[in-house]
Structures are given as structure tokens and as C-alpha cells.
Design an enzyme around this catalytic site. Structure first.
Site, PDB file in Angstrom:
ATOM      1  CB  THR A 179      -4.998  -7.621   3.376  1.00  0.00           C
ATOM      2  OG1 THR A 179      -6.539  -7.866   3.675  1.00  0.00           O
ATOM      3  CG2 THR A 179      -4.108  -6.512   3.968  1.00  0.00           C
ATOM      4  CG  ASN A 205      -2.452   3.630  10.902  1.00  0.00           C
ATOM      5  OD1 ASN A 205      -2.440   2.975   9.890  1.00  0.00           O
ATOM      6  ND2 ASN A 205      -3.028   2.528  11.812  1.00  0.00           N
ATOM      7  NE  ARG A 238      -5.250   6.444   9.370  1.00  0.00           N
ATOM      8  CZ  ARG A 238      -5.779   6.038   9.707  1.00  0.00           C
ATOM      9  NH1 ARG A 238      -5.975   4.283  10.279  1.00  0.00           N
ATOM     10  NH2 ARG A 238      -6.626   6.962  11.039  1.00  0.00           N
ATOM     11  NE  ARG A 290      28.308  19.675   6.023  1.00  0.00           N
ATOM     12  CZ  ARG A 290      28.925  20.510   4.697  1.00  0.00           C
ATOM     13  NH1 ARG A 290      29.205  21.919   4.996  1.00  0.00           N
ATOM     14  NH2 ARG A 290      28.025  20.041   3.148  1.00  0.00           N
ATOM     15  CG  ASN A 332      -7.394  -7.660  13.181  1.00  0.00           C
ATOM     16  OD1 ASN A 332      -6.233  -8.388  13.361  1.00  0.00           O
ATOM     17  ND2 ASN A 332      -8.156  -7.670  11.878  1.00  0.00           N
ATOM     18  CD  GLU A 345     -13.595  -3.706   9.216  1.00  0.00           C
ATOM     19  OE1 GLU A 345     -13.675  -2.716  10.132  1.00  0.00           O
ATOM     20  OE2 GLU A 345     -13.651  -4.924   9.415  1.00  0.00           O
ATOM     21  CE1 TYR A 369      30.414  24.507  -5.910  1.00  0.00           C
ATOM     22  CE2 TYR A 369      29.388  26.073  -4.051  1.00  0.00           C
ATOM     23  CZ  TYR A 369      29.751  25.264  -5.985  1.00  0.00           C
ATOM     24  OH  TYR A 369      28.610  25.315  -7.088  1.00  0.00           O
ATOM     25  CE1 TYR A 374      32.858  23.293   5.572  1.00  0.00           C
ATOM     26  CE2 TYR A 374      34.446  24.326   4.055  1.00  0.00           C
ATOM     27  CZ  TYR A 374      33.292  23.394   4.404  1.00  0.00           C
ATOM     28  OH  TYR A 374      33.562  22.641   3.010  1.00  0.00           O
ATOM     29  N   GLY A 396       0.950  -1.406   0.177  1.00  0.00           N
ATOM     30  CA  GLY A 396      -0.185   0.335  -0.537  1.00  0.00           C
ATOM     31  C   GLY A 396       0.768   2.025  -0.007  1.00  0.00           C
TER      32      GLY A 396
END
Length: 433
Positions: A79, A224, A14, A310, A167, A152, A362, A341, A10
Site C-alpha cells: 500500500t 477478503n 485470500r 433471455r 484499523n 499487528e 439453430y 421456446y 492487489g
């Protein structure tokens, strides 16, 4: 042991995400990996049924010894429909006489609890949980340990709504029972899906033995929504920390520390509050408060407080102080006390990095390396513009910008001459001396 079926087809709508629930990460590991690893503790025949994002999930679990099956979701959703993927010429493509069926969004399930199912002799063994507030769940009517009815919530009477057993979604079912009832499933319901619970209902109606086994709510908790996800991560993270503390790692206020599922520790290690450690190996080191370490190896070193290491960094016998950031660097027996740094660099033993030092790695298009030798003293507020090589026994004066290689034993200094204008303060503010 029985064959195990993990239903992971699935979307997890939700959770308001297009990512399948089984791929949501808990302590940096997809939840489906947790349930596969627990399943492998009790069976060597694991079948995972997938549909949504089939190729992505397949890549995640490809290194596990499991069979991967694609559900015919178009024709057989749900299911029960997933289990129909195992039927061929009226027979299940399973060599065992029983199937343990799990959902792929139950990452807290434990192998020891799954073993309980095999100790009960029945056509179907069904998991149930007793909840103080069962709202939102289907109810299970049990008499003398036998399941009499699954209701249900939307179909339950006022009296049935008072039932506290619900259940839990795990079943042990005999192969012959599945072969008998799977072909009888239909999708005559609001969702137009084939439900596994309908098989349980048919078995009860036909007087087959359907037993209930009560399970731990925490371990069988499904995911869920994002709240469930956060709660499950808290539980798993605590288990990870409990394991390492029992192995000898010292943790101060462990409830404030985040350690992911891929991190390991060796030897005497100490972790202070509010640290985050991901996918790293920590060896004989102290990680001080507020530090973050990602995908790195830390050996015989002190990190922080409030430092960031890092990915792709290897630090050995090194002191990294507060507000120092290291990225993709190899540091051996150096000191960087604060406010620096160090990126894409190699720095050798005896070197001291002054406050405010930056490796400028950089140029807007590419990244370059900074290589620093042994016993180099780098003064505060220096910029090292890569690519650059600084050989052994070099002094770099405070405030220097270095954009050339520096030979062994040299002093590098780059400063504009200091200019002093007397009495400028009084002229500027219009005040008398």
C-alpha cells in the site's frame, strides 16, 4: 474537498482467485465501480492506482472521470509502495493539501461517512471500527481520540489483544506528511512490502496529530473471502430493492428477489417471490414467481410464473406464462401461455402461441429468424423451422412441423394419418378380450 486515492493494485489471493478483488461482482457490478461512484459524490479529483490485470481494470473504469496510475509493483509493492507511484522529484503529483486514501475492495463505503474525515483537523485522520470479535485485525490503541499505536495482531501482547478497536483502512493524510514520510518507508518485513501503516506509526512517534474516526463496520467492510463477498452482495442487493420499493415498485417477500445494479423500473410494477432480474428495463409490468429476466425490456406485460426471458428480448403488451423461454425476440401484443421456446423471433399482435411450440432457430452452425404476423393461431406441439415467415391471419394445426413460408389467411397442417389397430392391446399383453 481533498483528492481521493483508491488503491486497487492487489490480486485478492485470500479469495483463491486470479481475478483482482476489485473486479468481483456485487449485484452484477464490479465492486470498484461502487467505490468510484461514491467517491465522485465528494470529489472531482479521483486517482486509481492499479497493477494486477491493469488493462482489464482500466477497461472497466475507463468511462469514469478518474486518473488511472500504474503501480511500480516490482520495485515498490504494498500500500505504501502504491503511493510512491505519486511521487515525482520528492513531491506528490497532487494539487490538494490533503489526500483521502481508500482501498478498492470496500464497495459498501458511503460518501456521507467519508465526509466525516474532513471535519477533523489533524495531520492524519485514521478510520477505526469497534468490533466484538477483533480477531484477525491489527489493533489500534486510542487515548482521548488520538491514535497512540497500531499493533499487528501477531505482535500484540495478551493485554493488547483485548483492544476492540481495529484499523478500517481509510486515511485522510496531509500532503506534506506523505511527502515527508513516503521516502522513509522500507520493506524490512516478512512480506517485503511497503506499508502505509508505517507512515502512521512514524507520525505518532514524531508527535504529529493522528486522530481516530469511528466508522460503521458494515459500510467499511473489506472483501477478503467468498463469505465477505456474499455478505456484501446481500447488503447491496437489499439497498437496490429498498430504493425501488420507495420509488413505488411492489415486491412480495423481497428477501427472495434478486435485482442487479443495472436494472430499472418505470411506472406501476409488481415483482413476486424468487425472481431474478438482470440488466433489464421493466415498465408497467408484473413479474410473477420464479421468473428470470436478463438484458431485456418488458413493457405493459405479464411474465411467468416460472418463465425465462433471455437477453436481447423486447416484450410489449404481452402475456408470457409458465415454462416459456424467450430469447433475442421481439414480441408485440401476443400470448404464449405455457411450455414454449421462442428464440430469434418477431411475433406481432393478436397471435396466440400454443403449448409446446418451438421456433427451431439453430441448425448446428447458424441461427435464423422466425417472423410471425398478426392474428396467427399456432396449435400445440408445433415446430417452426427457421428461417420461416408466417404471414397474418394464419392457422397452424396442432402437431405441425412448418418449414416453408405460409401466406396470409392459410391453414398449415402437417400430420401423419392416424392408424388404429383394433384389439392390439390384448394381443400385446396376451390377455383375453
Amino acid at each position: 474537498m481533498s483528492s481521493i486515492i483508491i488503491l486497487a493494485a492487489g490480486k485478492g489471493t485470500r479469495m483463491k482467485s486470479s481475478t483482482p478483488k476489485v473486479l468481483h461482482k456485487l449485484c452484477n457490478k464490479p465492486m470498484i465501480e461502487y467505490i468510484i461512484e461514491e467517491s465522485l459524490k465528494i470529489s472531482n479529483d479521483i486517482n486509481v492506482i492499479l497493477y494486477h490485470q491493469f488493462e482489464n481494470i482500466k477497461k472497466i473504469i475507463k468511462n469514469y472521470p478518474v486518473k488511472i496510475i500504474k503501480q511500480d509493483h516490482l520495485n515498490y509493492p504494498g500500500t505504501g509502495g502504491a503511493l510512491l507511484s505519486l511521487i515525482e522529484d520528492g513531491k506528490l503529483k497532487i494539487n490538494n493539501d490533503k489526500l483521502l486514501i481508500l482501498n478498492g475492495d470496500m464497495p459498501l463505503v458511503q460518501a456521507d461517512e467519508l465526509k466525516k474525515f474532513t471535519s477533523i483537523d489533524a495531520d492524519i485522520v485514521m478510520s477505526v471500527m469497534k468490533l466484538d470479535n477483533p480477531s484477525g485485525y491489527g489493533r489500534v490503541l486510542i487515548e482521548n481520540g488520538n491514535v497512540k499505536k497500531i499493533i499487528e495482531e501477531k505482535d500484540a501482547s495478551e493485554e493488547e489483544l483485548k483492544i476492540s478497536y481495529v484499523n478500517a483502512g481509510v486515511y485522510l493524510i496531509k500532503t506534506e506528511v506523505l511527502e515527508k514520510y513516503l521516502p522513509k518507508l522500507n520493506n524490512n518485513n516478512a512480506q517485503k512490502e511497503y506499508y502505509l501503516t508505517d507512515i502512521v506509526e512514524m507520525a505518532v512517534n514524531d508527535k504529529l496529530t493522528v486522530k481516530a474516526v469511528e466508522v460503521n463496520e458494515e459500510n467499511f467492510k473489506g472483501i477478503n473471502n467468498k463469505k465477505d463477498l456474499a455478505e456484501a452482495e446481500r447488503i447491496i442487493c437489499n439497498k437496490i430493492k429498498d430504493f425501488w420499493m420507495k420509488e413505488g415498485v411492489v415486491m412480495h417477500l423481497p428477501e427472495t428477489i434478486y435485482i442487479d445494479a443495472y436494472t430499472s423500473f418505470e411506472g406501476e410494477c409488481e415483482i413476486w417471490p424468487n425472481c431474478v432480474i438482470k440488466e433489464s428495463v421493466i415498465i408497467e409490468s408484473e413479474i410473477r414467481s420464479g421468473s428470470v429476466i436478463e438484458e431485456s425490456i418488458i413493457k405493459n406485460s405479464g411474465i411467468g410464473p416460472m418463465a425465462r426471458i433471455r437477453p436481447k428480448s423486447v416484450l410489449t403488451d404481452t402475456h408470457i406464462g409458465n415454462f416459456v423461454e424467450v430469447k433475442a425476440s421481439k414480441l408485440n401484443k401476443i400470448k404464449a401461455g405455457h411450455l414454449s421456446y421462442l428464440g430469434d423471433s418477431e411475433i406481432d399482435e393478436g397471435t396466440n402461441v400454443g403449448a409446446g411450440t418451438i421456433t427451431c432457430n439453430y441448425d448446428g452452425k447458424n441461427k435464423y429468424k422466425t417472423k410471425i404476423g398478426k392474428n396467427v393461431f399456432i396449435g400445440s406441439d408445433s415446430q417452426l423451422i427457421a428461417p420461416v415467415v408466417i404471414e397474418d391471419d394464419v392457422i397452424i394445426a396442432a402437431g405441425s412441423t412448418v418449414n416453408k413460408n405460409i401466406k396470409k389467411g392459410s391453414l398449415a397442417i402437417s400430420r401423419a394419418p392416424l392408424k388404429i389397430v383394433e384389439n392390439f392391446y390384448y394381443k400385446f399383453f396376451g390377455k383375453n378380450i
